[in-house]
Design an enzyme around this catalytic site. Structure first.
Site: not given
Ligand code: TEU
Ligand code: CA
Length: 546
Positions: A28, A30, A32, A36, A105, A206, A248, A322-323
């Site tokens: 990150d 910034n 928040d 990013d 992606d 995907d 995928e 990520h899954d």
């Protein structure tokens, strides 16, 4: 067509290693609390140091984030949460300076319900965009059929304005696109070509096996027109540039994989399939229904894919994305032998044929997490919890499933250092940092050749130095051994030998290949006194001329 070795050999992605970034959890810039694009740019030197060739970037396009960006509302803009189009261009060029390509992606099976196409489509049956989606007649409360969505609930959602149901394989906010419509396909190709012009190095597609659905026959993946669509897609877009494309495909068999990844380049570069990664569940049930890993079956699956695709297709090599839960917690040992087992799993995988993928944090041996229920963020996890509670499962049972399989295991913030929030953000992170970051983090590993990071770094270099990694023919050894995963890779002038102990106890190995194994390329213990004994999770990789 006959297998053409010339086409085969000179594809850059056959000696490449790809690193997957899940942008919201990477860095990150910034404060928040959400990762990013500028955060990624600030970490490119780290990735260059690791040695990777390309970054697969999970979706950064504009999205209401119902499924963390896998619900795209504008394919040609960046979500403000991640930055701007200029940031994306900067990322492509900054990565390029370090010889790193950016793989986008592409989510082409569905869009967000907030996409302009869908907002139009739902207005009336006559609207020019109506047919971009999959509609069926019915009466309110009478669903077209009993198909279920992956994230729970029915796969159909009623729209009163048109008096029809739309089809969604994932959440209600992810309506399926209708690939039968040639105008939709054209729009998709134009969009892809626009990204190619921007200089991206490739695409990850995907759930690409689900685009050619036929809900009337309850067909979701491997629909009848799938490969026809893929060939058209490839011809109209990918074939114009030297790209890597990875599909995928949960439903791929080795036979189908040869179509997807035919070396004639008519469809995609490679498949990303999951047969090996679905083994620790009760057969025929869901991933939440946990079962121990059948080790011999794991070897059978890897061996079969290696053999069947040799010279005829190309596979991805991965443990994580990520899954998926973190591999060191899943099939290694995230306690006493965390470092040894993380390295063993890496060595085992990286010696095979295919393109290896490293999911952010895997190169540090990052582990699963155990959150309190309210700390989970993933739509699949939250829906599952509700659904199973209603079905009468106990809270404890459900939590055990989540600890083992929740997608949030992979989505905890990247552990950069032992400072506050692991150096991921100066604000408050969108999802809680794994409390083990003081022990497991990049800063402490980068300068340590003996670290998990050091092991991955070396494996990446080896793949570039020795052609046998890309070309060698695979042969499984000791197929029936319950502890050892061993194989050779052989090409004209050399042989690679990989021997791994998959368990936390010492085992004896009797293997004639070990009589003259050649030079040790990499291992996870100091050189063995007795080469025929493998310590807990010991892994060795040897190379010799033949
Ligand atoms: O995943 C495809 C997919 O089918 C997964 O949702 C899988 O079923 C699930 O993780 C297993 O429990 C892709 C993306 O990788 C995933 O992040 C998206 O949520 C999904 O497509 C929808 O776009
Ligand atoms: Ca941010």
């Amino acid at each position: 067509m006959e297998y053409n070795n010339e086409i085969n050999r000179y594809k850059w992605w056959k000696t490449a290693v790809i690193y997957q970034i899940y942008p919201r959890s990477f860095a990150d810039s910034n404060g928040d609390g959400i990762g990013d694009l500028q955060g990624i740019i600030s970490r490119l030197d780290y990735l260059e140091n690791l040695g990777i060739d390309a970054i697969w970037l999970s979706p950064v396009c504009r999205s209401p984030q119902d499924d963390n960006g896998y619900d795209i509302s504008d394919y040609q803009d960046i979500d403000p949460m991640f930055g701007t189009l200029e940031d994306m261009e900067e990322l492509i060029s900054e990565a390029g300076k370090r010889r790193i390509r950016i793989i986008m992606d592409l989510v082409l099976n569905h869009s967000s319900d907030e996409h302009f196409w869908f907002r139009e489509a739902r207005k009336s049956r006559e609207n020019p965009y109506h047919d971009y989606y999959v509609w069926r007649d019915g009466a309110e409360g009478e669903l077209p059929n009993d198909m279920r969505a992956v994230f729970g609930g029915p796969a159909w959602e009623w729209v009163p304005e048109v008096g029809q149901y739309y089809f969604h394989q994932f959440s209600v906010k992810q309506p399926d696109l209708n690939w039968e419509n040639p105008r939709l396909r054209r729009e998709i190709y134009d969009m892809i070509n626009w990204w190619i012009e921007k200089g991206v190095g490739g695409f990850r597609l995907d759930v690409i096996d689900q685009i050619a659905k036929d809900p009337d026959r309850k067909i979701t993946n491997n629909g009848p027109r799938l490969h026809e669509f893929l060939r058209e897609l490839s011809r109209e877009t990918f074939q114009k540039a030297d790209l890597v494309t990875v599909g995928e495909a949960w439903g791929a068999t080795t036979e189908l994989a040869k179509l997807y990844s035919n070396p004639d380049n008519s469809e995609l570069s490679m498949v990303f399939q999951f047969e090996h990664i679905c083994l620790d569940q009760i057969p025929g049930k869901e991933k939440w229904d946990l079962a121990p890993l059948p080790f011999l079956k794991l070897k059978e699956v890897f061996g079969r894919w290696q053999k069947e695709l040799y010279g005829k297709g190309w596979n991805s090599l991965f443990w994580n994305n990520h899954d998926l839960p973190r591999i060191v917690s899943r099939w290694g040992n995230d306690g006493e032998y965390r470092v040894e087992s993380a390295k063993m799993l890496a060595i085992l995988l990286h010696g095979m044929q295919g393109t290896p993928y490293i999911y952010q944090g895997e190169e540090l041996g990052m582990t699963n997490v155990r959150y309190a229920l309210e700390e989970y963020r993933d739509i699949e996890t939250l829906n599952l919890y509700k659904e199973r509670l209603e079905k009468g499962y106990s809270q404890e049972e459900i939590m055990e499933s989540l600890y083992a399989k929740s997608r949030d295991n992979a989505r905890t913030p990247m552990q950069w250092n032992d400072g506050e929030n692991a150096g991921f953000t100066e604000g408050s992170p969108w999802i809680r940092v794994n409390p083990n970051y003081r022990e497991i983090n990049a800063a402490s590993q980068m300068t340590d050749g003996e670290s998990v990071f050091g092991c991955y770094q070396r494996l990446i270099r080896l793949r570039k130095e020795y052609s046998v990694f890309a070309d060698g023919e695979f042969k499984m050894l000791l197929e029936d051994d319950e502890d050892i995963f061993a194989y050779t890779r052989t090409e004209a002038f050399s042989r690679l030998l990989v021997v791994c102990n998959f368990h936390d106890r010492e085992v004896k190995v009797s293997l004639k290949e070990l009589d003259d194994p050649g030079k040790l390329l990499i291992a996870n213990y100091q050189e063995a006194e007795q080469p025929t004994v493998l310590r807990a999770y010991e892994a060795r990789m040897y190379w010799k001329e033949r």
